[in-house]
Design an enzyme around this catalytic site. Structure first.
Site, PDB file in Angstrom:
ATOM      1  N   ARG A  79      -5.698  -8.444  -9.984  1.00 39.55           N
ATOM      2  CA  ARG A  79      -6.276  -9.934 -10.041  1.00 39.55           C
ATOM      3  C   ARG A  79      -7.904  -9.581 -10.597  1.00 39.55           C
ATOM      4  O   ARG A  79      -8.394  -8.601 -10.244  1.00 39.55           O
ATOM      5  CB  ARG A  79      -6.265 -10.763  -8.899  1.00 39.55           C
ATOM      6  CG  ARG A  79      -6.984  -9.923  -7.705  1.00 39.55           C
ATOM      7  CD  ARG A  79      -7.217 -10.955  -6.452  1.00 39.55           C
ATOM      8  NE  ARG A  79      -7.359  -9.973  -5.109  1.00 39.55           N
ATOM      9  CZ  ARG A  79      -8.648  -9.432  -4.644  1.00 39.55           C
ATOM     10  NH1 ARG A  79      -9.856  -9.619  -5.842  1.00 39.55           N
ATOM     11  NH2 ARG A  79      -8.593  -8.649  -3.790  1.00 39.55           N
TER      12      ARG A  79
ATOM     13  N   LYS B 247       0.907  -1.242   0.007  1.00 40.75           N
ATOM     14  CA  LYS B 247       0.066   0.089  -0.144  1.00 40.75           C
ATOM     15  C   LYS B 247       0.952   1.225   0.044  1.00 40.75           C
ATOM     16  O   LYS B 247       0.614   2.347  -0.811  1.00 40.75           O
ATOM     17  CB  LYS B 247      -0.718  -0.033   1.091  1.00 40.75           C
ATOM     18  CG  LYS B 247      -2.070  -0.965   1.214  1.00 40.75           C
ATOM     19  CD  LYS B 247      -3.135  -0.491   2.126  1.00 40.75           C
ATOM     20  CE  LYS B 247      -4.025  -1.551   2.555  1.00 40.75           C
ATOM     21  NZ  LYS B 247      -4.902  -2.463   1.421  1.00 40.75           N
TER      22      LYS B 247
END
Ligand code: ADP
Length: 495
Positions: free
Chosen positions: A292, A116
């Site tokens: 994904r 992150k």
């Protein structure tokens, strides 16, 4: 095109992928653990390879065993699904090094977006707005100084985080040291990495994400947004598209930012750029990228008409993605509800057991993606999601009605589910007005289960009682003196 694909996953997503393969004439190899010997995904695939014990760490997270299964079965590509190893750069790298194709982005893109803190830095460089915050803080003084500059409330997050774990809201400066300590411990425990970042907490934010899709020839587009603000503990429950909040201008700005973000890391295949949206200012900020396929991809499929799993496979095989941004336009409105085996009346605790009945709703515009059938067992080893119920209709209002009707038709006996809870959310005026922020479930929605047995249970008991009577009844006697009339019984069921 690939001849055989190994699906390194289980449950509904494994079933979803193997159906896509079947339509494309590609053979499938499933993997299964001890707990999944009888599972739908293992039985529906062309081949199935046993990979170990029930716990995910001893099976679906074992990169070596999965790769070995792919090699020994002669697969030429691996689809990771979502969860498990889907965002694990070293697994993607291992697959590629073994001369197989990983159906997803490059290991380098996964790595670049996997953290992150690092991904936020890269996004700032690419001109994508990020939530005001600070990364790379060490001492508690550094945390305090940064938090004062940002202004409370702030959110403490694990750099390596995911699934809402290791996140803490801090409302007051006095609580900061304690919360940072707790978040560190949680991050270390969950991710083996104690690095934290802090950012401004946006209280009544909406979660709006953009599906992006790219091929290996440098072409990348977005496939519009998904609104995922109905959440519990930072976990999505209901997703829909289009978002009731976006104007065409905002959609264009956010879509452009999403494409910039993905291009900044040389992205190909399916991915999602998550934004936090502040309705009070109409500002949006990059949260993270999921490298994904997402759980909620079906709503995008229904409104764009594209089969994302099939396109993932095609672009992985080197095919160009044929649509330019201007050629894409969504149609209608789609909503997805995640049906979980969990008990809303009992703190949403997972519920396990055998599915005595499992009857999925049907009808025009209704899609169910599930990995369970009646008779299957829900164990505590894996995520308790039973099915995704997705509806598609002309507009939001009709989609909400369709979802309400479909939820009422969904019959699950044997485990407790959140179906009643989902129905209550669907019929809540805040939901129909599009006013649900990410904190809504926790703060506005005191879900109180009715203390009475459900209507289904009453009907079942009544019918059982009547049929017991009917067994005793002599044929031909149907009048008021009928000794077996249900109204004449003297047992406890009469009332
Ligand atoms: P994870 O990777 O653990 O899912 P995310 O960073 O994607 O974590 O955040 C998950 C959810 O937490 C978001 O969907 C949103 O509801 C909430 N959230 C994250 N950052 C903020 C923020 N700065 N302000 C308000 N809510 C936030």
């Amino acid at each position: 095109m690939f001849k055989k694909i190994l699906i390194a996953n289980r449950g509904e997503i494994a079933v979803r992928i193997l159906r896509a393969c079947r339509e494309m004439g590609i053979r499938t190899v499933a993997v299964y653990s001890d707990a999944d010997k009888e599972a739908a995904h293992a039985q529906l695939a062309d081949e199935a390879v046993y990979i170990g014990a029930a716990s995910p760490k001893e099976s679906y997270l074992k990169a070596d065993a999965l790769l070995q299964a792919a090699l020994s079965s002669g697969a030429d590509a691996v689809h990771p699904g979502y969860g498990f190893l889907s965002e694990n750069a070293s697994f993607a790298g291992m697959v590629e090094s073994a001369q197989l194709t990983f159906i997803g982005p490059s290991a380098a893109s996964i790595r670049a977006m996997g953290d992150k803190a690092e991904s936020k830095i890269r996004m700032k460089e690419a001109g994508v707005p990020t939530v005001p915050g600070a990364e790379g803080l060490e001492s508690i003084y550094a945390f305090e100084k940064a938090a004062d500059e940002i202004g409370y409330p702030i959110l403490v997050k694990a750099s390596a985080g995911g699934g809402g774990k290791g996140m803490r809201i801090v409302w007051d400066a006095n609580d900061l040291p304690e919360e940072v300590d707790a978040a560190r411990r949680e991050a270390l425990h969950a991710f083996g990495d104690e690095r934290l970042l802090i950012e401004k907490y946006i209280p009544d934010a909406h979660h709006i994400e953009f599906q992006v899709f790219g091929d290996k020839h440098g072409h990348l587009v977005h496939l519009f947004e998904r609104e995922c603000s109905v959440q519990r503990r930072h976990q999505k429950i209901i997703e829909e598209t289009p978002s009731p909040l976006l104007t065409p201008e905002l959609r264009k700005q956010m879509g452009d930012a999403a494409v910039r973000a993905a291009k900044a890391v040389g992205y190909y295949n399916a991915g999602t750029i998550e934004f936090i949206f502040d309705p009070s200012s109409s500002m949006f900020y990059f949260l993270e990228m999921n490298t994904r396929l997402q759980v909620e991809h079906p709503v995008t499929e229904l409104t764009t008409g594209l089969d994302l799993v099939q396109w993932q496979i095609r672009v992985a095989a080197g095919e160009p993605f044929p649509y330019a941004q201007e050629q894409l336009s969504p149609r209608g409105h789609a909503i997805e509800c995640r049906v979980y085996a969990e008990d809303p009346a009992n703190g949403f605790l997972p519920s396990t057991g055998k599915l005595l009945q499992f009857v999925e709703p049907r009808g025009p515009g209704i899609r169910v993606d599930s990995g369970f059938r009646a008779g299957d067992t829900v164990t505590h080893f894996y995520d308790p999601m039973l099915a995704k119920l997705i509806v598609h209709a002309e507009n939001r209002e009709t989609a909400i009605k369709k979802m309400g009707a479909a939820l009422r038709e969904f019959v699950v006996h044997g485990v407790v589910t959140n179906i009643d809870f989902l129905q209550d959310v669907m019929s809540h005026p805040d939901f129909s007005n599009g006013k649900v922020s990410t904190r809504w479930v926790e703060t506005h929605f005191n879900w109180l289960p009715t203390s009475e047995p459900s209507f289904d249970a009453l009907v079942a008991v009544s019918l059982a009682s009547l049929s017991m009577n009917a067994v005793n009844r002599k044929p031909g006697i149907v009048h008021e003196h009928d000794p077996y009339s249900p109204w004449k019984t003297v047992n406890g069921f009469r009332i």
